[in-house]
Design an enzyme around this catalytic site. Structure first.
Site, PDB file in Angstrom:
ATOM      1  N   ASP A  53       0.846  -1.194   0.000  1.00 31.57           N
ATOM      2  CA  ASP A  53       0.000   0.000   0.000  1.00 31.57           C
ATOM      3  C   ASP A  53       0.882   1.244   0.000  1.00 31.57           C
ATOM      4  O   ASP A  53       0.970   1.969   0.992  1.00 31.57           O
ATOM      5  CB  ASP A  53      -0.949  -0.036   1.210  1.00 31.57           C
ATOM      6  CG  ASP A  53      -1.948  -1.178   1.105  1.00 31.57           C
ATOM      7  OD1 ASP A  53      -2.421  -1.452  -0.016  1.00 31.57           O
ATOM      8  OD2 ASP A  53      -2.256  -1.814   2.130  1.00 31.57           O
TER       9      ASP A  53
ATOM     10  N   GLN B 215      -6.953  -2.318  12.302  1.00 36.05           N
ATOM     11  CA  GLN B 215      -7.605  -3.620  12.166  1.00 36.05           C
ATOM     12  C   GLN B 215      -8.241  -3.987  13.512  1.00 36.05           C
ATOM     13  O   GLN B 215      -7.612  -3.864  14.556  1.00 36.05           O
ATOM     14  CB  GLN B 215      -6.588  -4.701  11.763  1.00 36.05           C
ATOM     15  CG  GLN B 215      -5.996  -4.498  10.373  1.00 36.05           C
ATOM     16  CD  GLN B 215      -6.950  -4.925   9.255  1.00 36.05           C
ATOM     17  OE1 GLN B 215      -8.132  -5.150   9.491  1.00 36.05           O
ATOM     18  NE2 GLN B 215      -6.418  -5.001   8.050  1.00 36.05           N
TER      19      GLN B 215
ATOM     20  N   ARG C 138      -1.498  -9.778  12.551  1.00 34.32           N
ATOM     21  CA  ARG C 138      -0.509  -9.004  13.306  1.00 34.32           C
ATOM     22  C   ARG C 138       0.368  -9.935  14.121  1.00 34.32           C
ATOM     23  O   ARG C 138      -0.113 -10.978  14.594  1.00 34.32           O
ATOM     24  CB  ARG C 138      -1.209  -8.031  14.286  1.00 34.32           C
ATOM     25  CG  ARG C 138      -1.938  -6.876  13.617  1.00 34.32           C
ATOM     26  CD  ARG C 138      -0.980  -5.925  12.934  1.00 34.32           C
ATOM     27  NE  ARG C 138      -1.627  -4.825  12.238  1.00 34.32           N
ATOM     28  CZ  ARG C 138      -2.032  -4.847  10.966  1.00 34.32           C
ATOM     29  NH1 ARG C 138      -1.876  -5.954  10.243  1.00 34.32           N
ATOM     30  NH2 ARG C 138      -2.561  -3.784  10.409  1.00 34.32           N
TER      31      ARG C 138
ATOM     32  N   ASP D 170     -19.945  -4.355 -10.744  1.00 34.74           N
ATOM     33  CA  ASP D 170     -20.722  -3.601 -11.741  1.00 34.74           C
ATOM     34  C   ASP D 170     -21.658  -4.602 -12.417  1.00 34.74           C
ATOM     35  O   ASP D 170     -21.762  -5.744 -11.974  1.00 34.74           O
ATOM     36  CB  ASP D 170     -19.769  -2.933 -12.750  1.00 34.74           C
ATOM     37  CG  ASP D 170     -20.360  -1.658 -13.359  1.00 34.74           C
ATOM     38  OD1 ASP D 170     -21.556  -1.680 -13.731  1.00 34.74           O
ATOM     39  OD2 ASP D 170     -19.634  -0.655 -13.464  1.00 34.74           O
TER      40      ASP D 170
ATOM     41  N   ASN E 133     -21.907  -7.645 -17.690  1.00 36.38           N
ATOM     42  CA  ASN E 133     -21.198  -7.416 -18.960  1.00 36.38           C
ATOM     43  C   ASN E 133     -19.973  -6.515 -18.773  1.00 36.38           C
ATOM     44  O   ASN E 133     -18.913  -6.755 -19.357  1.00 36.38           O
ATOM     45  CB  ASN E 133     -22.171  -6.804 -19.976  1.00 36.38           C
ATOM     46  CG  ASN E 133     -21.555  -6.716 -21.351  1.00 36.38           C
ATOM     47  OD1 ASN E 133     -21.070  -7.724 -21.879  1.00 36.38           O
ATOM     48  ND2 ASN E 133     -21.540  -5.531 -21.927  1.00 36.38           N
ATOM     49  N   THR E 134     -20.119  -5.505 -17.950  1.00 32.34           N
ATOM     50  CA  THR E 134     -19.000  -4.574 -17.707  1.00 32.34           C
ATOM     51  C   THR E 134     -17.878  -5.276 -16.970  1.00 32.34           C
ATOM     52  O   THR E 134     -16.695  -5.107 -17.303  1.00 32.34           O
ATOM     53  CB  THR E 134     -19.514  -3.360 -16.894  1.00 32.34           C
ATOM     54  OG1 THR E 134     -20.535  -2.723 -17.658  1.00 32.34           O
ATOM     55  CG2 THR E 134     -18.402  -2.371 -16.596  1.00 32.34           C
TER      56      THR E 134
ATOM     57  N   ASP F 268      -5.802  -6.405  -6.289  1.00 29.23           N
ATOM     58  CA  ASP F 268      -6.946  -6.253  -5.386  1.00 29.23           C
ATOM     59  C   ASP F 268      -7.759  -5.019  -5.790  1.00 29.23           C
ATOM     60  O   ASP F 268      -7.631  -3.955  -5.184  1.00 29.23           O
ATOM     61  CB  ASP F 268      -6.378  -6.119  -3.954  1.00 29.23           C
ATOM     62  CG  ASP F 268      -7.430  -5.894  -2.894  1.00 29.23           C
ATOM     63  OD1 ASP F 268      -8.616  -6.174  -3.137  1.00 29.23           O
ATOM     64  OD2 ASP F 268      -7.050  -5.428  -1.791  1.00 29.23           O
TER      65      ASP F 268
ATOM     66  N   LYS G  37     -11.276  -5.264  -6.474  1.00 30.67           N
ATOM     67  CA  LYS G  37     -12.658  -5.442  -5.968  1.00 30.67           C
ATOM     68  C   LYS G  37     -13.722  -4.933  -6.941  1.00 30.67           C
ATOM     69  O   LYS G  37     -14.507  -4.038  -6.620  1.00 30.67           O
ATOM     70  CB  LYS G  37     -12.825  -4.743  -4.617  1.00 30.67           C
ATOM     71  CG  LYS G  37     -11.888  -5.241  -3.520  1.00 30.67           C
ATOM     72  CD  LYS G  37     -12.222  -4.598  -2.185  1.00 30.67           C
ATOM     73  CE  LYS G  37     -11.343  -5.079  -1.052  1.00 30.67           C
ATOM     74  NZ  LYS G  37      -9.977  -4.545  -1.085  1.00 30.67           N
ATOM     75  N   LEU G  38     -13.785  -5.562  -8.115  1.00 30.10           N
ATOM     76  CA  LEU G  38     -14.751  -5.114  -9.134  1.00 30.10           C
ATOM     77  C   LEU G  38     -16.192  -5.368  -8.696  1.00 30.10           C
ATOM     78  O   LEU G  38     -16.485  -6.361  -8.025  1.00 30.10           O
ATOM     79  CB  LEU G  38     -14.481  -5.835 -10.470  1.00 30.10           C
ATOM     80  CG  LEU G  38     -13.381  -5.213 -11.343  1.00 30.10           C
ATOM     81  CD1 LEU G  38     -12.024  -5.341 -10.714  1.00 30.10           C
ATOM     82  CD2 LEU G  38     -13.390  -5.841 -12.726  1.00 30.10           C
TER      83      LEU G  38
ATOM     84  N   LYS H  74       0.659  -7.834  -3.108  1.00 31.27           N
ATOM     85  CA  LYS H  74      -0.709  -7.369  -3.387  1.00 31.27           C
ATOM     86  C   LYS H  74      -0.661  -5.912  -3.838  1.00 31.27           C
ATOM     87  O   LYS H  74      -0.083  -5.068  -3.154  1.00 31.27           O
ATOM     88  CB  LYS H  74      -1.605  -7.487  -2.160  1.00 31.27           C
ATOM     89  CG  LYS H  74      -3.034  -7.005  -2.437  1.00 31.27           C
ATOM     90  CD  LYS H  74      -3.985  -7.312  -1.280  1.00 31.27           C
ATOM     91  CE  LYS H  74      -4.030  -6.222  -0.243  1.00 31.27           C
ATOM     92  NZ  LYS H  74      -4.732  -4.997  -0.675  1.00 31.27           N
TER      93      LYS H  74
ATOM     94  N   GLY I 265       0.198  -6.188   5.563  1.00 34.19           N
ATOM     95  CA  GLY I 265       0.704  -4.902   5.093  1.00 34.19           C
ATOM     96  C   GLY I 265       1.672  -4.278   6.073  1.00 34.19           C
ATOM     97  O   GLY I 265       2.862  -4.617   6.093  1.00 34.19           O
ATOM     98  N   ARG I 266       1.165  -3.377   6.906  1.00 31.19           N
ATOM     99  CA  ARG I 266       2.025  -2.557   7.768  1.00 31.19           C
ATOM    100  C   ARG I 266       3.010  -3.315   8.657  1.00 31.19           C
ATOM    101  O   ARG I 266       4.130  -2.825   8.850  1.00 31.19           O
ATOM    102  CB  ARG I 266       1.148  -1.593   8.586  1.00 31.19           C
ATOM    103  CG  ARG I 266       0.585  -0.485   7.706  1.00 31.19           C
ATOM    104  CD  ARG I 266      -0.618   0.178   8.310  1.00 31.19           C
ATOM    105  NE  ARG I 266      -1.770  -0.717   8.300  1.00 31.19           N
ATOM    106  CZ  ARG I 266      -2.972  -0.387   8.761  1.00 31.19           C
ATOM    107  NH1 ARG I 266      -3.175   0.812   9.267  1.00 31.19           N
ATOM    108  NH2 ARG I 266      -3.965  -1.249   8.690  1.00 31.19           N
TER     109      ARG I 266
HETATM  110  O1  C5P Z   1      -1.546  -3.005   6.848  1.00 29.83           O
HETATM  111  P1  C5P Z   1      -2.509  -4.169   6.950  1.00 29.83           P
HETATM  112  O2  C5P Z   1      -1.829  -5.474   7.289  1.00 29.83           O
HETATM  113  O3  C5P Z   1      -3.683  -3.854   7.823  1.00 29.83           O
HETATM  114  O4  C5P Z   1      -3.063  -4.339   5.453  1.00 29.83           O
HETATM  115  C1  C5P Z   1      -4.094  -5.241   5.126  1.00 29.83           C
HETATM  116  C2  C5P Z   1      -4.413  -5.143   3.655  1.00 29.83           C
HETATM  117  O5  C5P Z   1      -5.522  -5.974   3.368  1.00 29.83           O
HETATM  118  C3  C5P Z   1      -4.779  -3.748   3.166  1.00 29.83           C
HETATM  119  O6  C5P Z   1      -4.295  -3.616   1.821  1.00 29.83           O
HETATM  120  C4  C5P Z   1      -6.288  -3.753   3.193  1.00 29.83           C
HETATM  121  O7  C5P Z   1      -6.844  -2.887   2.226  1.00 29.83           O
HETATM  122  C5  C5P Z   1      -6.587  -5.205   2.836  1.00 29.83           C
HETATM  123  N1  C5P Z   1      -7.894  -5.683   3.269  1.00 29.83           N
HETATM  124  C6  C5P Z   1      -8.283  -5.716   4.601  1.00 29.83           C
HETATM  125  N2  C5P Z   1      -9.517  -6.191   4.951  1.00 29.83           N
HETATM  126  C7  C5P Z   1     -10.348  -6.644   4.008  1.00 29.83           C
HETATM  127  C8  C5P Z   1      -9.972  -6.617   2.658  1.00 29.83           C
HETATM  128  C9  C5P Z   1      -8.718  -6.135   2.324  1.00 29.83           C
HETATM  129  O8  C5P Z   1      -7.515  -5.319   5.466  1.00 29.83           O
HETATM  130  N3  C5P Z   1     -11.525  -7.138   4.366  1.00 29.83           N
END
Ligand code: C5P
Length: 232
Positions: free
Chosen positions: A10, A190, A181, A64, A67-68, A59, A61-62, A32, A210-211
């Site tokens: 991110d 979270q 975590r 619509d 068809n789109t 990621d 997340k479509l 991701k 992520g973080r």
């Molecule tokens: O930094 P962190 O570990 O919280 O990042 C989690 C990632 O997972 C982020 O990119 C967040 O947008 C994604 N995500 C989430 N929960 C969801 C779907 C996606 O935390 N339900």
């Protein structure tokens, strides 16, 4: 089926993302790419990371009309990513159309996952705003079953839901789970978090982290620790 840790990159720019990935040297973590980076840099960032040898979960997340989404998935299938996703709320018809669009002429395609309910949506919003009277757990499981019926490969869900999704949709139906975590690190925003080890015990197939990795003083060490705890 190979389990792995997926790093949520991110970052706001290609420069920051590539500098981050440079730190891994010859190692090629699963990456991701989310909306922020994709909207900032376009498909080129996907090609650049792919050319470096990483697997990619795109990621976006479509959601619509069928068809789109089918046509958009056809474009994404040309990017050679490993995993893409959409919202299960788009209905089984939309998910089936997406799968059709994603499948290349030679029959290959990226894995397709469905987001059930976002973890930012709580029971109060479900009932009061979306007017869905069922429990969050029933909604998540019902959406997962819709995704499986449409032929999708799995769902994005909380590690805490992974076991019930597998019970309901089969062991081979993938659970890709954020909200992870280390036992000794901050939870950030979270709410319902689990450790990599607990995610493994609960049956997650892939954890999205992520973080705890991107903001670590030593991201490579944090990624290695995460893999060790998750893969056992
Ligand atoms: O930094 P962190 O570990 O919280 O990042 C989690 C990632 O997972 C982020 O990119 C967040 O947008 C994604 N995500 C989430 N929960 C969801 C779907 C996606 O935390 N339900």
């Amino acid at each position: 089926m190979a389990k792995d840790v997926i790093i949520a990159c991110d970052f706001p720019s290609a420069a920051e993302t590539l500098a981050f990935l440079d730190r891994f040297g010859g190692e090629k973590p699963y990456v991701k790419i989310g909306m922020e980076l994709f909207y900032a840099e376009g498909p080129q960032i996907v090609r650049q990371i792919k050319a470096r040898g990483h697997r990619i979960f795109l990621d976006l997340k479509l959601h619509d009309i069928p068809n789109t989404v089918k046509k958009a998935m056809r474009v994404l299938s040309g990017l050679d990513v490993d995993m893409v996703n959409l919202h299960a709320a788009g209905t089984r018809a939309m998910m089936a159309a997406a799968l059709e669009g994603l499948t290349r002429p030679d029959g290959t395609r990226p894995l397709l996952l469905a987001v059930t309910q976002l973890t930012s949506t709580d029971q109060a919003a479900l009932a009061g705003e979306l007017l869905i009277p069922a429990s969050m757990e029933d909604v998540v499981l019902s959406y997962a079953r819709n995704a499986a019926a449409a032929g999708l490969d799995g769902v994005v869900c909380s590690p805490l839901e992974a076991g019930r999704v597998h019970d309901s949709c089969g062991a081979a139906f993938l659970t890709v789970t954020p909200g992870v975590r280390f036992a000794d690190s901050a939870g950030d925003d979270q709410k319902r978090v689990t450790t990599p080890q607990r995610a493994r015990e609960l049956g997650s197939d892939y954890i999205v982290v992520g973080r705890p990795i991107t903001q670590a003083a030593d991201p490579v060490a944090a990624w290695e620790r995460c893999r060790k705890e998750f893969l056992g």
